[in-house]
Design an enzyme around this catalytic site. Sequence first.
Site, PDB file in Angstrom:
ATOM      1  N   LEU A 180      50.527  32.887  42.884  1.00 56.77           N
ATOM      2  CA  LEU A 180      49.450  32.117  42.270  1.00 56.77           C
ATOM      3  C   LEU A 180      48.247  33.031  42.151  1.00 56.77           C
ATOM      4  O   LEU A 180      47.840  33.650  43.131  1.00 56.77           O
ATOM      5  CB  LEU A 180      49.097  30.903  43.138  1.00 56.77           C
ATOM      6  CG  LEU A 180      47.884  30.090  42.698  1.00 56.77           C
ATOM      7  CD1 LEU A 180      48.188  29.391  41.382  1.00 56.77           C
ATOM      8  CD2 LEU A 180      47.520  29.062  43.761  1.00 56.77           C
ATOM      9  N   ARG A 221      41.220  37.227  41.432  1.00 55.10           N
ATOM     10  CA  ARG A 221      42.279  37.516  40.465  1.00 55.10           C
ATOM     11  C   ARG A 221      42.957  38.858  40.757  1.00 55.10           C
ATOM     12  O   ARG A 221      42.347  39.800  41.240  1.00 55.10           O
ATOM     13  CB  ARG A 221      41.709  37.526  39.056  1.00 55.10           C
ATOM     14  CG  ARG A 221      41.157  36.156  38.646  1.00 55.10           C
ATOM     15  CD  ARG A 221      41.228  35.966  37.145  1.00 55.10           C
ATOM     16  NE  ARG A 221      40.681  34.674  36.778  1.00 55.10           N
ATOM     17  CZ  ARG A 221      41.348  33.536  36.810  1.00 55.10           C
ATOM     18  NH1 ARG A 221      42.591  33.533  37.198  1.00 55.10           N
ATOM     19  NH2 ARG A 221      40.780  32.396  36.457  1.00 55.10           N
ATOM     20  N   SER A 222      44.267  38.877  40.417  1.00 52.99           N
ATOM     21  CA  SER A 222      45.077  40.098  40.499  1.00 52.99           C
ATOM     22  C   SER A 222      45.108  40.677  41.908  1.00 52.99           C
ATOM     23  O   SER A 222      45.236  41.885  42.083  1.00 52.99           O
ATOM     24  CB  SER A 222      44.564  41.154  39.504  1.00 52.99           C
ATOM     25  OG  SER A 222      44.581  40.637  38.195  1.00 52.99           O
ATOM     26  N   ARG A 223      45.001  39.806  42.919  1.00 52.80           N
ATOM     27  CA  ARG A 223      45.042  40.219  44.316  1.00 52.80           C
ATOM     28  C   ARG A 223      43.891  41.160  44.683  1.00 52.80           C
ATOM     29  O   ARG A 223      43.965  41.880  45.666  1.00 52.80           O
ATOM     30  CB  ARG A 223      46.389  40.897  44.654  1.00 52.80           C
ATOM     31  CG  ARG A 223      47.605  39.994  44.434  1.00 52.80           C
ATOM     32  CD  ARG A 223      47.514  38.750  45.316  1.00 52.80           C
ATOM     33  NE  ARG A 223      48.668  37.893  45.181  1.00 52.80           N
ATOM     34  CZ  ARG A 223      48.701  36.823  44.390  1.00 52.80           C
ATOM     35  NH1 ARG A 223      47.643  36.507  43.657  1.00 52.80           N
ATOM     36  NH2 ARG A 223      49.766  36.059  44.349  1.00 52.80           N
ATOM     37  N   PHE A 224      42.812  41.138  43.903  1.00 48.73           N
ATOM     38  CA  PHE A 224      41.644  41.958  44.185  1.00 48.73           C
ATOM     39  C   PHE A 224      40.629  41.093  44.928  1.00 48.73           C
ATOM     40  O   PHE A 224      39.549  40.783  44.419  1.00 48.73           O
ATOM     41  CB  PHE A 224      41.061  42.506  42.873  1.00 48.73           C
ATOM     42  CG  PHE A 224      40.583  43.926  42.965  1.00 48.73           C
ATOM     43  CD1 PHE A 224      41.434  44.943  43.367  1.00 48.73           C
ATOM     44  CD2 PHE A 224      39.281  44.255  42.643  1.00 48.73           C
ATOM     45  CE1 PHE A 224      40.999  46.256  43.452  1.00 48.73           C
ATOM     46  CE2 PHE A 224      38.831  45.558  42.719  1.00 48.73           C
ATOM     47  CZ  PHE A 224      39.697  46.565  43.128  1.00 48.73           C
TER      48      PHE A 224
END
Length: 411
Positions: free
Chosen positions: A208, A387-390
């Site tokens: 997610l 977002r984007s695991r950042f």
Amino acid sequence: MNHHLFDTAPDFNQPIAVLKHCHDRIRKQLETLQKLLGHLPVHGADSDARKAAQAVQKYFNHAAALHHEDEEENLMPMLQATARDADAVQLEQIIPGILADHQQMEREWQQLNTQLEQIAQGHSAELDSAAVQRFIDRYTSHMAVEETNIAPMAKRLFSHEQMEQLGSAMQARRGIKPSLPQSQVPEQHQVPVSNTVANGVVLADIRLDYGRASLTEDDVLADPIAQFGKWFEEAMHAKVNEPNAMSLATVDTEGRPSSRIVLIKQYDQRGFTWYTNYDSQKGQQLRATPHAALLFFWSELERQVRIEGTVTKTSREESDKYFYSRPVKSQIGAIASKQSEPIANRAQMEANYDAVAEASGDQPVRPEHWGGYRLDPVRIEFWQGRRSRFHDRIVYCKQADGSWTRERLQP
């Protein structure tokens, strides 16, 4: 009354304006539907009627659903996480009605859609006037509530970054490249692996992408306990499922870890408190190694709090106070259960409970093996999904003099 809000579609860096523009388009389609109702008895399913039916279908079969998802999955959860006091009360009063409207309008639309499909194909000129009027009335009143309450509140409460995140989520839902930096753009493609689970879903592909909020050094308070209190209150306002549930990790004498979910009962400058059986597995491990880690995960807000520190027992007075505040049946259960010890079956558990209940009556006595633990934190990390695991990570570390340092960690 002129309901036209914008001559052209606003940019997604103005997400509330985009949502209002969607309302304007809905009103135009409702006007077309109303005109079609008067056109059909005179002209039948002619070319104009077919085009009108197709236009209404095109909008409500696609764009309207996206608009509702914008509200349900992004706008309203973000508002619930941000609103306080009177704003929070107002949201609690109106959001259930908005969600109920979405469901009812979808049901009413499906009835009309079937009739419009026949008109669009030239097979029928029948359109239920009562159903059309119900649909128009419901949508009209629904949009009025949102424009009077939801939109002004969002414009007043949301920060620039929250507006940016909302707009980017709306773009991503429509397949438009979001305006956030590349590191914050939702991932579109994943490399499949062989670890499949039910229905052929690839385990590594289950993910997610987060984007409801951010966490900067300027957002957090100087005191980590106060910051925890702020986030805990926001979790309560957002109606997170069991916000007081936390994972408790302990280790045995050989350094082998185990974890379980327990419920926090108190937090203050002394630390984080929970209650349990001192002879349980966790109790035995804490007796040998009085260090532990706590983890709160509030998925609805895309947040974690990681807490590490040393553990001591609470005072007898505190344990008594909490034990006797519990329901009598819970007191009896705490006495009857030798937590973590094997037992033959459920029937034996019930028999043990009945025996304690009979012996204790309405006034059970707290056993010596049951009481509280308090974790004195030395490290507290606040994690906000991005977002984007950042992700955003801010950590506090306690110094020898009792003060706290604070720094950002890389995701």
